[in-house]
Design a protein around this motif. Structure first.
Motif, short mmCIF file in Angstrom:
data_model
loop_
_atom_site.label_atom_id
_atom_site.label_comp_id
_atom_site.label_asym_id
_atom_site.label_seq_id
_atom_site.Cartn_x
_atom_site.Cartn_y
_atom_site.Cartn_z
N THR A 1 18.87 -31.66 -7.34
CA THR A 1 18.64 -32.94 -6.67
C THR A 1 17.14 -33.28 -6.76
O THR A 1 16.31 -32.64 -6.12
N PRO A 2 16.77 -34.29 -7.54
CA PRO A 2 15.35 -34.60 -7.75
C PRO A 2 14.68 -35.36 -6.63
O PRO A 2 13.46 -35.41 -6.56
N ASN A 3 15.48 -35.98 -5.76
CA ASN A 3 14.89 -36.81 -4.70
C ASN A 3 15.85 -36.89 -3.52
O ASN A 3 16.96 -36.34 -3.56
N LEU A 4 15.43 -37.59 -2.46
CA LEU A 4 16.23 -37.66 -1.24
C LEU A 4 17.56 -38.37 -1.49
O LEU A 4 18.60 -37.97 -0.95
N LYS A 5 17.54 -39.41 -2.31
CA LYS A 5 18.78 -40.11 -2.63
C LYS A 5 19.78 -39.17 -3.29
O LYS A 5 20.98 -39.16 -2.94
N GLY A 6 19.30 -38.39 -4.25
CA GLY A 6 20.17 -37.42 -4.90
C GLY A 6 20.66 -36.36 -3.94
O GLY A 6 21.83 -35.94 -3.99
N PHE A 7 19.78 -35.91 -3.05
CA PHE A 7 20.17 -34.92 -2.05
C PHE A 7 21.29 -35.46 -1.16
O PHE A 7 22.29 -34.78 -0.91
N GLU A 8 21.13 -36.67 -0.69
CA GLU A 8 22.13 -37.26 0.20
C GLU A 8 23.47 -37.41 -0.51
O GLU A 8 24.53 -37.16 0.08
N PHE B 1 12.79 -29.41 -8.29
CA PHE B 1 12.03 -28.87 -9.40
C PHE B 1 10.63 -29.46 -9.48
O PHE B 1 10.42 -30.66 -9.35
N ALA B 2 9.67 -28.55 -9.66
CA ALA B 2 8.27 -28.90 -9.83
C ALA B 2 7.80 -28.25 -11.13
O ALA B 2 8.57 -27.60 -11.84
N ALA B 3 6.53 -28.42 -11.43
CA ALA B 3 5.95 -27.82 -12.64
C ALA B 3 4.62 -27.19 -12.29
O ALA B 3 3.96 -27.58 -11.32
#
Length: 307
Positions: free
Chosen positions: A87-94, A107-109
């Motif tokens: 999930t890259p962001n809050l929208k994806g998480f929800e 994910f970070a780098a």
């Protein structure tokens, strides 16, 4: 499991259904993805990354994430199997939680240039974006895993300082990630460079909360697993048949093959709970579906031995 066995047990996070398939050009049906997941679970894998809740614009192969989640095996069919999602962001998480996800990954780098090319923001900005996800996850009782890309080298910056990796790992753990997966995204690592990186990271984050995620670009994926195992890492990400790669790293081959590291780990006296023969059959099946030879050296050798 007694204490001695626990020390030698390795948990494998199978990333084939998500990381392995996400960049395939040919459309892969939801039915094929779910069949792959079932075959992996039947082979004994307990952590199977199922899909990714990203925009279909960026990763069209994962557009059926809700359908995949709806079709996952029940707990009664495969008890104790975990199906994390990206999930890259809050929208994806929800969206993931609404679809039934119990564990997600962010994910970070460790490379500023890669971070900007991959997710269009700085490392600091990417971590700031995770704060509401971690807060929402804690409230919902959802576990969060952190990924770090380019922990040894970057296609844009070259070598990455181990201390830079350690800083990002510490920040992810500090936010609340229960585990941090260290990704050699372009597969440039070797046992010496991986050991230097792990030594720096383990000074900031306990080894028990670290995982190795190695690519096999130069054929050293299993060697890096071996080096990491010797240093105390007991969690590894891998992909059946060596599926996967990175669209932002030209020439980077797939993830280290699950078959290869299971063969290695069993040879070292570790336990994984994985049935290697069933796993080889699974890898052969998905490779045939994709119209290619398996990327696993071990699988090719064992299949040749069978005749």
């Amino acid at each position: 499991m007694n204490a001695a066995n626990a020390m030698n047990h390795v948990r494998i996070v199978e990333v084939g259904p998500r990381d392995g398939l996400q960049n395939e050009k040919q459309r892969i049906s939801t039915e094929t993805k779910l069949a792959l997941i079932r075959k992996l679970a039947a082979a004994g894998l307990k952590d199977i990354e199922a899909t990714s809740f990203v925009s279909p614009k960026w990763v069209p192969q994962m557009a059926d994430h809700a359908e995949v989640m709806a079709g996952l095996p029940s707990g009664a069919e495969f008890p104790g199997v975990n199906y994390p999602v990206l999930t890259p962001n809050l929208k994806g998480f929800e969206a993931a939680v609404a679809a039934g996800a119990k564990e997600v990954a962010v994910f970070a780098a460790a490379s500023e240039a890669f971070s900007r090319k991959n997710i269009n923001c700085s490392i600091a900005e990417s971590i700031a974006r995770f704060e509401p996800i971690l807060a929402a996850a804690q409230a919902a009782g959802v576990r969060v895993r952190g990924y770090i890309s380019c922990v040894v080298g970057c296609p844009y910056e070259g070598a990455i300082a181990p201390q830079a990796v350690a800083e990002v790992a510490w920040r992810l753990r500090d936010l609340g990630c229960h585990e941090v997966s260290l990704g050699d995204t372009i597969g440039i690592g070797n046992p010496a460079s991986v050991a230097r990186m792990l030594e720096a990271v383990a000074a900031r984050v306990p080894m028990a909360q670290l995982a190795g995620h190695y690519h096999d670009t130069y054929g050293l994926g299993t060697a890096n697993v071996h080096a990491s195992y010797q240093m105390g890492v007991r969690v590894f990400d891998s992909s059946v048949a060596g599926l996967g790669g990175c669209p932002y790293a030209r020439g980077a081959t797939g993830n280290v093959a699950t078959e290869d590291i299971v063969w290695l780990l069993h040879g070292l006296g570790a336990t994984t709970g994985v049935d290697l023969d069933a796993l080889v059959d699974c890898g052969a099946w998905i490779s045939a579906k994709l119209g290619r030879e398996s990327g696993s050296r071990v699988a090719r050798a064992l299949l040749a031995r069978r005749g």
